[in-house]
Design an enzyme around this catalytic site. Structure first.
Site, PDB file in Angstrom:
ATOM      1  N   ARG A  13       0.854  -1.176   0.000  1.00  0.00           N
ATOM      2  CA  ARG A  13       0.000   0.000   0.000  1.00  0.00           C
ATOM      3  C   ARG A  13       0.898   1.236   0.000  1.00  0.00           C
ATOM      4  O   ARG A  13       1.938   1.250   0.658  1.00  0.00           O
ATOM      5  CB  ARG A  13      -0.913   0.028   1.245  1.00  0.00           C
ATOM      6  CG  ARG A  13      -2.040  -1.007   1.239  1.00  0.00           C
ATOM      7  CD  ARG A  13      -3.077  -0.719   0.144  1.00  0.00           C
ATOM      8  NE  ARG A  13      -4.199  -1.634   0.171  1.00  0.00           N
ATOM      9  CZ  ARG A  13      -4.344  -2.686  -0.638  1.00  0.00           C
ATOM     10  NH1 ARG A  13      -3.416  -2.964  -1.539  1.00  0.00           N
ATOM     11  NH2 ARG A  13      -5.432  -3.432  -0.566  1.00  0.00           N
TER      12      ARG A  13
ATOM     13  N   HIS B  14      -1.483  -0.609  -9.958  1.00  0.00           N
ATOM     14  CA  HIS B  14      -2.041  -1.540  -8.956  1.00  0.00           C
ATOM     15  C   HIS B  14      -2.453  -2.860  -9.626  1.00  0.00           C
ATOM     16  O   HIS B  14      -3.621  -3.251  -9.590  1.00  0.00           O
ATOM     17  CB  HIS B  14      -3.253  -0.903  -8.238  1.00  0.00           C
ATOM     18  CG  HIS B  14      -3.589  -1.573  -6.941  1.00  0.00           C
ATOM     19  ND1 HIS B  14      -3.898  -0.875  -5.793  1.00  0.00           N
ATOM     20  CD2 HIS B  14      -3.684  -2.886  -6.602  1.00  0.00           C
ATOM     21  CE1 HIS B  14      -4.158  -1.735  -4.815  1.00  0.00           C
ATOM     22  NE2 HIS B  14      -4.036  -2.962  -5.280  1.00  0.00           N
TER      23      HIS B  14
HETATM   24  P1  NDP Z   1      -1.160 -11.295   5.469  1.00  0.00           P
HETATM   25  O1  NDP Z   1      -2.015 -10.713   6.532  1.00  0.00           O
HETATM   26  O2  NDP Z   1      -1.310 -12.738   5.134  1.00  0.00           O
HETATM   27  O3  NDP Z   1       0.379 -11.088   5.848  1.00  0.00           O
HETATM   28  C1  NDP Z   1       0.847  -9.895   6.391  1.00  0.00           C
HETATM   29  C2  NDP Z   1       2.291 -10.087   6.810  1.00  0.00           C
HETATM   30  O4  NDP Z   1       2.783  -8.850   7.304  1.00  0.00           O
HETATM   31  C3  NDP Z   1       2.430 -11.113   7.944  1.00  0.00           C
HETATM   32  O5  NDP Z   1       3.611 -11.845   7.798  1.00  0.00           O
HETATM   33  C4  NDP Z   1       2.535 -10.203   9.184  1.00  0.00           C
HETATM   34  O6  NDP Z   1       3.253 -10.768  10.277  1.00  0.00           O
HETATM   35  C5  NDP Z   1       3.307  -9.037   8.616  1.00  0.00           C
HETATM   36  N1  NDP Z   1       3.103  -7.842   9.423  1.00  0.00           N
HETATM   37  C6  NDP Z   1       1.950  -7.174   9.672  1.00  0.00           C
HETATM   38  N2  NDP Z   1       2.187  -6.125  10.483  1.00  0.00           N
HETATM   39  C7  NDP Z   1       3.511  -6.144  10.742  1.00  0.00           C
HETATM   40  C8  NDP Z   1       4.351  -5.325  11.524  1.00  0.00           C
HETATM   41  N3  NDP Z   1       3.880  -4.273  12.207  1.00  0.00           N
HETATM   42  N4  NDP Z   1       5.652  -5.637  11.604  1.00  0.00           N
HETATM   43  C9  NDP Z   1       6.160  -6.725  10.939  1.00  0.00           C
HETATM   44  N5  NDP Z   1       5.398  -7.539  10.166  1.00  0.00           N
HETATM   45  C10 NDP Z   1       4.101  -7.241  10.075  1.00  0.00           C
HETATM   46  O7  NDP Z   1      -1.353 -10.394   4.178  1.00  0.00           O
HETATM   47  P2  NDP Z   1      -1.175 -10.820   2.645  1.00  0.00           P
HETATM   48  O8  NDP Z   1       0.163 -11.436   2.495  1.00  0.00           O
HETATM   49  O9  NDP Z   1      -2.344 -11.564   2.159  1.00  0.00           O
HETATM   50  O10 NDP Z   1      -1.229  -9.372   1.929  1.00  0.00           O
HETATM   51  C11 NDP Z   1      -0.327  -8.345   2.241  1.00  0.00           C
HETATM   52  C12 NDP Z   1      -0.800  -7.039   1.608  1.00  0.00           C
HETATM   53  O11 NDP Z   1      -0.589  -7.064   0.204  1.00  0.00           O
HETATM   54  C13 NDP Z   1      -2.306  -6.761   1.716  1.00  0.00           C
HETATM   55  O12 NDP Z   1      -2.632  -6.254   2.989  1.00  0.00           O
HETATM   56  C14 NDP Z   1      -2.517  -5.739   0.619  1.00  0.00           C
HETATM   57  O13 NDP Z   1      -2.306  -4.447   1.123  1.00  0.00           O
HETATM   58  C15 NDP Z   1      -1.414  -6.051  -0.379  1.00  0.00           C
HETATM   59  N6  NDP Z   1      -1.953  -6.550  -1.656  1.00  0.00           N
HETATM   60  C16 NDP Z   1      -1.627  -5.880  -2.814  1.00  0.00           C
HETATM   61  C17 NDP Z   1      -2.083  -6.329  -4.026  1.00  0.00           C
HETATM   62  C18 NDP Z   1      -1.713  -5.617  -5.276  1.00  0.00           C
HETATM   63  O14 NDP Z   1      -2.181  -6.009  -6.363  1.00  0.00           O
HETATM   64  N7  NDP Z   1      -0.873  -4.603  -5.238  1.00  0.00           N
HETATM   65  C19 NDP Z   1      -2.915  -7.526  -4.134  1.00  0.00           C
HETATM   66  C20 NDP Z   1      -3.195  -8.155  -2.876  1.00  0.00           C
HETATM   67  C21 NDP Z   1      -2.719  -7.674  -1.685  1.00  0.00           C
HETATM   68  P3  NDP Z   1       2.705 -12.108  11.016  1.00  0.00           P
HETATM   69  O15 NDP Z   1       2.916 -13.219  10.015  1.00  0.00           O
HETATM   70  O16 NDP Z   1       3.588 -12.230  12.196  1.00  0.00           O
HETATM   71  O17 NDP Z   1       1.265 -11.873  11.318  1.00  0.00           O
HETATM   72  C1  OXD Z   2      -5.918  -6.440  -2.679  1.00  0.00           C
HETATM   73  C2  OXD Z   2      -5.405  -5.598  -3.734  1.00  0.00           C
HETATM   74  O1  OXD Z   2      -5.760  -6.071  -1.526  1.00  0.00           O
HETATM   75  O2  OXD Z   2      -5.692  -5.860  -4.909  1.00  0.00           O
HETATM   76  O3  OXD Z   2      -6.478  -7.526  -2.971  1.00  0.00           O
HETATM   77  O4  OXD Z   2      -4.647  -4.667  -3.468  1.00  0.00           O
END
Ligand code: NDP
Ligand code: OXD
Length: 314
Positions: A229, A277
């Site tokens: 993001r 995006h």
């Molecule tokens: P998840 O919730 O599965 O994973 C998030 C990861 O971030 C976890 O490993 C978590 O740690 C870690 N995390 C969260 N907060 C912190 C912090 N404060 N410090 C350190 N690590 C942290 O999310 P996804 O992998 O499914 O997705 C990630 C992001 O990707 C989404 O939120 C979205 O914003 C973005 N996205 C973008 C897309 C695009 O097309 N550009 C498409 C889809 C998603 P822990 O494992 O310990 O909980």
């Molecule tokens: C999602 C994205 O969060 O597309 O799925 O960014």
């Protein structure tokens, strides 16, 4: 009476119709109606909404809404703007989405690793010059976030020969990946990464995380890929560090405001690649399958899938 489910999304009308038609086939126990087409009486009956990144405000017409299932992975806008409605939120967790994101992580890592931005510049200048080649194994890719998308990306990069480090809130154990956590883990990852991929959710803790201090602590000549993001990375500082040559290149798929305004200086920065995006678009077929199965299970048994921890923010 049939259950009534609202569908909401800031998407084109035809896409909305496709979603409703696909989801209706997967959820025969409910009628699915676009939120704007519900009558005033029907609005009172809705307890479940399926959403595609809607303006959260559109859900405020549903006084009895209890559960929102997103077909997007990121749900920060809903968590933030619907905080006082005490809703349960489920985000999309789809292996196909993780596969697509891992493909993007590999594609844009190779783009940087094989000097494509520099060769494109050389071509425009009609310059014939071989740049030094390094093996993938000599390149460290740091991934911030080892959740559904980060862990799969880490695995694909490892299999393709890169040395992969990852950082998460809780420490992980992933085969062949150096897994880090905490402030020292973050510092460690940033100063050792040649290519940094951001795959964190946007939360109170991650907003502005990559500001001046941390970006400046990155290795000289490193590159940044933000697929997560926009507000996680301070792009003004990023531009400065690209201008001074401290960082080499940035691939940005996400922005504070989307679409990116035509007046933004990011568009024409020579060391920034802008993507609209698109690193991992939701696959309507697999997502409908997953959301449909989750909703059917709830309607038949009352069992809910994983719910977002709104206090943690993801
Ligand atoms: P998840 O919730 O599965 O994973 C998030 C990861 O971030 C976890 O490993 C978590 O740690 C870690 N995390 C969260 N907060 C912190 C912090 N404060 N410090 C350190 N690590 C942290 O999310 P996804 O992998 O499914 O997705 C990630 C992001 O990707 C989404 O939120 C979205 O914003 C973005 N996205 C973008 C897309 C695009 O097309 N550009 C498409 C889809 C998603 P822990 O494992 O310990 O909980
Ligand atoms: C999602 C994205 O969060 O597309 O799925 O960014």
């Amino acid at each position: 009476m049939q259950n009534l489910i609202a569908f909401a999304g800031q998407i084109e009308e035809t896409e909305k119709c496709h979603w409703i038609s696909r989801l209706s086939k997967k959820i025969p126990l409910a009628d699915i109606i676009a939120v704007e087409d519900l009558t005033v009486d029907q609005r009172d009956l809705v307890e479940i909404a399926i959403v595609a990144n809607p303006d959260p405000e559109t859900l405020s017409v549903l006084p009895n809404l209890k559960w929102v299932h997103s077909v997007w992975a990121g749900v920060e806008r809903m968590i933030e703007q619907l905080a006082d409605q005490n809703l349960m939120i489920t985000r999309l967790k789809d292996p196909e989405l993780a596969r697509t994101m891992a493909e993007a992580s590999l594609a844009w890592t190779l783009y940087i690793h094989r000097n494509m931005p520099e060769y494109a510049k050389q071509q425009r200048a009609k310059k014939w010059k071989e740049l030094p080649y390094r093996k993938a194994s000599q390149v460290t890719v740091g991934i911030l976030g080892l959740g559904s998308l980060g862990a799969r990306s880490a695995e694909v990069l490892r299999v393709n020969g890169f040395s992969v480090h990852g950082w998460s809130r809780t420490e992980k154990q992933l085969e062949g990946i150096r897994c880090l956590s905490g402030d020292s883990g973050l510092s460690n990852l940033l100063c050792s990464s040649d290519i940094l991929i951001v795959l964190l959710p946007l939360t109170n803790e991650t907003r502005g995380l990559l500001g001046a201090r941390l970006l400046k602590s990155m290795k000289k000549g490193a590159s940044v890929i933000n697929f997560a993001r926009g507000p996680i990375v301070d792009v003004a500082i990023l531009e400065d560090l690209l201008d001074t040559g401290h960082l080499s290149h940035a691939v940005l798929d996400v922005f504070d405001e989307e679409p990116l305004d035509p007046s933004s200086t990011l568009w024409s920065h020579p060391d920034i690649t802008i993507l609209p995006h698109i690193s991992a678009p939701t696959d309507m077929e697999t997502a409908s399958e997953i959301v449909g199965a989750n909703v059917m299970r709830f309607l038949e048994t009352g069992e809910l899938p994983e719910i977002v921890d709104t206090s943690r923010g993801y």
